[in-house]
Design a protein around this motif. Sequence first.
Motif, mmCIF file in Angstrom:
data_model
loop_
_atom_site.group_PDB
_atom_site.id
_atom_site.type_symbol
_atom_site.label_atom_id
_atom_site.label_comp_id
_atom_site.label_asym_id
_atom_site.label_seq_id
_atom_site.Cartn_x
_atom_site.Cartn_y
_atom_site.Cartn_z
ATOM 1 N N UNK A 11 0.840 -1.204 0.000
ATOM 2 C CA UNK A 11 0.000 0.000 0.000
ATOM 3 C C UNK A 11 0.871 1.248 0.000
ATOM 4 N N UNK A 12 1.948 1.228 0.747
ATOM 5 C CA UNK A 12 2.861 2.367 0.802
ATOM 6 C C UNK A 12 3.467 2.650 -0.565
ATOM 7 N N UNK A 13 3.963 1.624 -1.231
ATOM 8 C CA UNK A 13 4.582 1.799 -2.541
ATOM 9 C C UNK A 13 3.557 2.306 -3.562
ATOM 10 N N UNK A 14 2.365 1.730 -3.541
ATOM 11 C CA UNK A 14 1.335 2.155 -4.489
ATOM 12 C C UNK A 14 0.872 3.583 -4.224
ATOM 13 N N UNK A 15 0.777 3.952 -2.962
ATOM 14 C CA UNK A 15 0.337 5.316 -2.665
ATOM 15 C C UNK A 15 1.412 6.351 -3.022
ATOM 16 N N UNK A 16 2.671 5.991 -2.894
ATOM 17 C CA UNK A 16 3.739 6.891 -3.336
ATOM 18 C C UNK A 16 3.669 7.073 -4.852
ATOM 19 N N UNK A 17 3.446 5.976 -5.564
ATOM 20 C CA UNK A 17 3.319 6.076 -7.021
ATOM 21 C C UNK A 17 2.110 6.938 -7.405
ATOM 22 N N UNK A 18 1.000 6.766 -6.692
ATOM 23 C CA UNK A 18 -0.190 7.567 -6.978
ATOM 24 C C UNK A 18 0.057 9.037 -6.666
ATOM 25 N N UNK A 19 0.803 9.320 -5.627
ATOM 26 C CA UNK A 19 1.115 10.708 -5.286
ATOM 27 C C UNK A 19 1.978 11.347 -6.371
ATOM 28 N N UNK A 20 2.960 10.614 -6.860
ATOM 29 C CA UNK A 20 3.819 11.144 -7.921
ATOM 30 C C UNK A 20 2.998 11.454 -9.164
ATOM 31 N N UNK A 21 2.125 10.522 -9.538
ATOM 32 C CA UNK A 21 1.286 10.736 -10.722
ATOM 33 C C UNK A 21 0.357 11.933 -10.506
ATOM 34 N N UNK A 22 -0.245 12.024 -9.333
ATOM 35 C CA UNK A 22 -1.163 13.129 -9.056
ATOM 36 C C UNK A 22 -0.457 14.477 -9.128
ATOM 37 N N UNK A 23 0.713 14.575 -8.504
ATOM 38 C CA UNK A 23 1.443 15.847 -8.534
ATOM 39 C C UNK A 23 1.964 16.157 -9.939
ATOM 40 N N UNK A 24 2.334 15.124 -10.696
ATOM 41 C CA UNK A 24 2.807 15.346 -12.061
ATOM 42 C C UNK A 24 1.691 15.890 -12.950
ATOM 43 N N UNK A 25 0.450 15.500 -12.646
ATOM 44 C CA UNK A 25 -0.691 15.991 -13.406
ATOM 45 C C UNK A 25 -1.217 17.315 -12.861
ATOM 46 N N UNK A 28 -3.783 18.518 -6.645
ATOM 47 C CA UNK A 28 -3.416 18.590 -5.230
ATOM 48 C C UNK A 28 -3.949 17.403 -4.437
ATOM 49 N N UNK A 29 -4.684 16.522 -5.085
ATOM 50 C CA UNK A 29 -5.174 15.307 -4.425
ATOM 51 C C UNK A 29 -4.004 14.419 -3.986
ATOM 52 N N UNK A 30 -2.833 14.671 -4.552
ATOM 53 C CA UNK A 30 -1.645 13.910 -4.181
ATOM 54 C C UNK A 30 -1.306 14.010 -2.706
ATOM 55 N N UNK A 31 -1.764 15.065 -2.062
ATOM 56 C CA UNK A 31 -1.519 15.217 -0.625
ATOM 57 C C UNK A 31 -2.146 14.064 0.151
ATOM 58 N N UNK A 32 -3.321 13.651 -0.269
ATOM 59 C CA UNK A 32 -3.991 12.514 0.390
ATOM 60 C C UNK A 32 -3.157 11.249 0.220
ATOM 61 N N UNK A 33 -2.577 11.056 -0.962
ATOM 62 C CA UNK A 33 -1.740 9.881 -1.204
ATOM 63 C C UNK A 33 -0.474 9.924 -0.362
ATOM 64 N N UNK A 34 0.084 11.108 -0.173
ATOM 65 C CA UNK A 34 1.274 11.238 0.676
ATOM 66 C C UNK A 34 0.940 10.875 2.118
ATOM 67 N N UNK A 35 -0.206 11.333 2.588
ATOM 68 C CA UNK A 35 -0.618 10.992 3.958
ATOM 69 C C UNK A 35 -0.848 9.491 4.098
ATOM 70 N N UNK A 36 -1.457 8.875 3.099
ATOM 71 C CA UNK A 36 -1.664 7.426 3.132
ATOM 72 C C UNK A 36 -0.334 6.683 3.103
#
Length: 65
Positions: A11-25, A28-36
């Motif tokens: 879950x940690x690895x996937x949420x980091x990947x989701x945060x990177x994708x969110x911030x690259x796009x 700001x939803x990437x903040x939730x992924x960083x917290x997760x």
Amino acid sequence: MPRLALYALVVCVLSVAAAVVSFAQGMWLGIVWVLLAGLSSNMTWYYARRAKVLRQRDEAASAGH
């Protein structure tokens, strides 16, 4: 590694990947992924450390008998 620690690590690895994708796009939803990612990282550490302590306790108990 205990199963719960492994799941939390995934879950940690996937949420980091989701945060990177969110911030690259530019979202700001990437903040939730960083917290997760932070939460799941702490869970991974906790379950791995807990398993290590329990294993050491069991080895000490069996060596004492």
